[in-house]
Design a protein around this motif. Structure first.
Motif, mmCIF file in Angstrom:
data_model
loop_
_atom_site.group_PDB
_atom_site.id
_atom_site.type_symbol
_atom_site.label_atom_id
_atom_site.label_comp_id
_atom_site.label_asym_id
_atom_site.label_seq_id
_atom_site.Cartn_x
_atom_site.Cartn_y
_atom_site.Cartn_z
ATOM 1 N N SER A 158 7.294 -5.668 -13.812
ATOM 2 C CA SER A 158 7.546 -4.188 -13.314
ATOM 3 C C SER A 158 7.343 -4.246 -11.733
ATOM 4 O O SER A 158 6.505 -4.920 -11.190
ATOM 5 C CB SER A 158 6.430 -3.350 -13.892
ATOM 6 O OG SER A 158 6.642 -3.346 -15.291
ATOM 7 N N ASP A 191 3.076 -3.853 -18.836
ATOM 8 C CA ASP A 191 2.837 -4.731 -17.523
ATOM 9 C C ASP A 191 1.407 -3.996 -16.818
ATOM 10 O O ASP A 191 1.502 -2.937 -16.586
ATOM 11 C CB ASP A 191 3.638 -4.805 -16.459
ATOM 12 C CG ASP A 191 4.845 -5.784 -17.067
ATOM 13 O OD1 ASP A 191 4.746 -6.661 -17.753
ATOM 14 O OD2 ASP A 191 6.237 -5.293 -16.778
ATOM 15 N N ALA A 192 0.474 -4.867 -16.271
ATOM 16 C CA ALA A 192 -0.443 -4.569 -15.416
ATOM 17 C C ALA A 192 -0.653 -5.778 -14.432
ATOM 18 O O ALA A 192 -0.081 -6.862 -14.492
ATOM 19 C CB ALA A 192 -1.797 -4.654 -16.195
ATOM 20 N N LEU A 193 -1.515 -5.666 -13.209
ATOM 21 C CA LEU A 193 -1.730 -6.593 -12.343
ATOM 22 C C LEU A 193 -2.149 -8.027 -13.220
ATOM 23 O O LEU A 193 -3.348 -7.911 -13.357
ATOM 24 C CB LEU A 193 -2.378 -6.189 -11.118
ATOM 25 C CG LEU A 193 -2.899 -7.143 -10.121
ATOM 26 C CD1 LEU A 193 -1.636 -7.725 -9.395
ATOM 27 C CD2 LEU A 193 -3.896 -6.524 -9.200
ATOM 28 N N LYS A 203 -1.385 -9.286 -15.991
ATOM 29 C CA LYS A 203 -1.478 -9.105 -17.245
ATOM 30 C C LYS A 203 -0.309 -8.699 -17.710
ATOM 31 O O LYS A 203 0.418 -7.947 -17.226
ATOM 32 C CB LYS A 203 -2.767 -8.309 -17.667
ATOM 33 C CG LYS A 203 -3.282 -8.257 -18.975
ATOM 34 C CD LYS A 203 -4.329 -7.455 -19.149
ATOM 35 C CE LYS A 203 -4.656 -7.079 -20.634
ATOM 36 N NZ LYS A 203 -5.707 -5.988 -20.754
ATOM 37 N N GLN A 204 0.122 -9.133 -18.992
ATOM 38 C CA GLN A 204 1.162 -8.682 -19.852
ATOM 39 C C GLN A 204 0.872 -8.805 -21.394
ATOM 40 O O GLN A 204 0.674 -9.743 -21.884
ATOM 41 C CB GLN A 204 2.563 -9.455 -19.445
ATOM 42 C CG GLN A 204 3.714 -8.814 -20.026
ATOM 43 C CD GLN A 204 5.017 -9.576 -19.429
ATOM 44 O OE1 GLN A 204 5.386 -10.578 -20.021
ATOM 45 N NE2 GLN A 204 5.672 -8.668 -18.861
ATOM 46 N N GLN A 235 5.136 -5.687 -4.811
ATOM 47 C CA GLN A 235 4.003 -5.788 -5.516
ATOM 48 C C GLN A 235 4.588 -5.907 -7.048
ATOM 49 O O GLN A 235 5.493 -5.047 -7.372
ATOM 50 C CB GLN A 235 3.170 -4.493 -5.488
ATOM 51 C CG GLN A 235 1.870 -4.395 -6.179
ATOM 52 C CD GLN A 235 1.073 -5.489 -5.738
ATOM 53 O OE1 GLN A 235 0.699 -5.713 -4.647
ATOM 54 N NE2 GLN A 235 0.325 -5.989 -6.761
ATOM 55 N N VAL A 236 4.155 -6.526 -7.868
ATOM 56 C CA VAL A 236 4.655 -6.961 -9.118
ATOM 57 C C VAL A 236 3.638 -6.785 -10.162
ATOM 58 O O VAL A 236 2.411 -7.243 -9.871
ATOM 59 C CB VAL A 236 5.437 -8.399 -9.270
ATOM 60 C CG1 VAL A 236 4.638 -9.456 -8.994
ATOM 61 C CG2 VAL A 236 6.021 -8.347 -10.673
ATOM 62 N N HIS A 237 3.879 -6.288 -11.246
ATOM 63 C CA HIS A 237 2.912 -6.260 -12.417
ATOM 64 C C HIS A 237 3.560 -6.954 -13.547
ATOM 65 O O HIS A 237 4.820 -7.039 -13.625
ATOM 66 C CB HIS A 237 2.638 -5.021 -12.938
ATOM 67 C CG HIS A 237 1.494 -4.011 -12.050
ATOM 68 N ND1 HIS A 237 1.122 -2.942 -12.349
ATOM 69 C CD2 HIS A 237 0.845 -4.516 -10.692
ATOM 70 C CE1 HIS A 237 0.041 -2.577 -11.300
ATOM 71 N NE2 HIS A 237 0.209 -3.578 -10.382
ATOM 72 N N GLY A 238 2.653 -7.824 -14.310
ATOM 73 C CA GLY A 238 3.240 -8.457 -15.500
ATOM 74 C C GLY A 238 3.565 -9.770 -15.315
ATOM 75 O O GLY A 238 3.529 -10.526 -16.125
ATOM 76 N N ALA A 239 3.234 -10.327 -14.114
ATOM 77 C CA ALA A 239 3.566 -11.926 -13.807
ATOM 78 C C ALA A 239 2.154 -12.595 -14.039
ATOM 79 O O ALA A 239 1.455 -12.463 -13.111
ATOM 80 C CB ALA A 239 4.273 -12.081 -12.414
#
Lengths: 269, 105
Positions: free
Chosen positions: B87, A103-105, A107-108, B27-31
């Protein structure tokens, strides 16, 4: 009859749990834990004198955020050289496990492995038949890189086709797919989202055998280019696309595919 | 004098009403798509006291308006985000919910 049995091998190769993945090939996405997805799908294809229309009902459940199980039931209507048949076709059961994710901001990246059993529940022996008369197994891997604007997917599948109830050892199949998706703007959660995509789908089918002899008019390669789109609003997705053949190298005197088209409505709970 | 007391009481009541809500910004990552984020909304709205949900996919910020009685912990949020397929990267809390979480969300 033999042509029909082999033609059926191309069906039930996509996944019902695919709301934001490619249309004609599997993506790596899984449902969230305890998530439920229902799917209604209409599929139509034409290959020479063979026309097939299907309605599929799919149901998926997220056992964990990385592990999804699903089932699919088909109603098929087929027409072969003027003869028609329709009714409940086979049931497919699938399990998909996402074993890698980054996961990234915005992006997946993820990779999933999956197995799908297509059970000969229809046991239809009429002509044309609604089932191949065999249980089949599909194993595969799917990779996806999704971002707010661009999406990329790739997948590979191997389909073990069982021996039909008329003694045909149906040739196994290899599928390799790539897809790219694009949306014009970053999606807003409470607004519609439209994703445009194009896929490249390749299918290689080994020759079938009967009494250890190769059947001349079986096996070969077909490659399709498949434009499509997905419209989503929160937990609702409407997707559709068409597969257009761009290359074929089929053994003997087989008809090449004219088109395949699919429209699906997905609902998540 | 009576007017002044009435205004004071009304003002306090009004402040208490606002103070009974908190806005969490996580804060979320992967969305990456709205339909994928639905799992987050569903899981948050299952929690008693959570009233409104929104997500800004570009900034990766999840906004949740909840009653004052709701107190999210880091462990709880980490688990919730993981089970939604994403995440969790931290949160901020402030008194009162902002206008962006309007009533239809």
């Amino acid at each position: 009859m033999i042509r029909k049995i082999l033609f059926l091998a191309c069906l039930l190769t996509s996944s019902p749990v695919n709301a934001h993945g490619p249309i004609f090939s599997p993506g790596p996405e899984t449902l969230y834990k305890d998530g439920i997805e229902t799917d209604v799908e209409y599929y139509s294809s034409k290959k020479g004198g063979e026309i097939e229309n299907e309605l599929a009902l799919g149901l998926g459940y997220g056992i964990t955020q990385d592990w999804t199980v699903s089932a699919e039931l088909l109603y098929a209507a087929i027409k072969e050289d003027g003869t028609t048949n329709d009714g409940i076709s086979n049931i497919a059961l699938e399990t998909k496990y996402r074993f890698w994710k980054r996961d990234a901001l915005g992006k997946q990246d993820s990779i999933s492995g999956f197995a799908k059993a297509i059970l000969d529940t229809a046991k239809d022996i009429s002509n044309p038949a609604l089932s191949s008369g065999a249980n089949d197994l599909v194993l595969g891997l799917a990779y996806g890189q999704e971002s707010l604007i661009w999406q990329r997917w790739a997948s590979a599948r191997y389909r073990f086709n069982g021996e039909s109830n008329v003694g045909i050892e149906r040739g196994n199949q290899i599928f390799a797919d790539a897809a790219i998706g694009w949306r014009a703007k970053v999606p807003d959660y409470y607004n519609n989202d439209i994703l445009w995509m194009v896929e490249l789908n390749s299918e290689y089918t080994k020759s079938s055998k009967q009494n250890s002899s190769k059947l001349t008019n079986t096996g070969g390669t077909e490659i399709f280019v498949s434009p499509g789109m997905i419209w989503t609003y929160r937990n609702i997705a409407l997707k559709g696309g068409v597969q257009l053949p761009i290359y074929y190298n089929l053994n003997g005197t087989q008809s090449e595919s004219d088109y395949r088209a699919k429209v699906a409505l997905d609902l998540n709970f | 004098m009576k007017k002044l007391m009435l205004i004071t009481v009304l003002t306090m009541a009004s402040n208490n009403a606002y103070a009974s809500e908190k806005e969490y910004t996580m804060q979320v990552h992967g969305a990456v798509c709205a339909s994928c984020a639905y799992g987050l909304e569903k899981k948050f709205k299952k929690i008693e006291g959570v009233e409104k949900f929104d997500i800004d996919l570009k900034s990766g910020q999840v906004f949740v308006c909840a009653k004052d009685s709701v107190n999210f912990t880091e462990d709880q949020l980490t688990k919730l985000f993981i089970e939604s397929g994403y995440s969790y990267k931290g949160m901020e809390v402030k008194e009162n919910c902002s206008d962006k979480l309007d009533d239809n969300k």
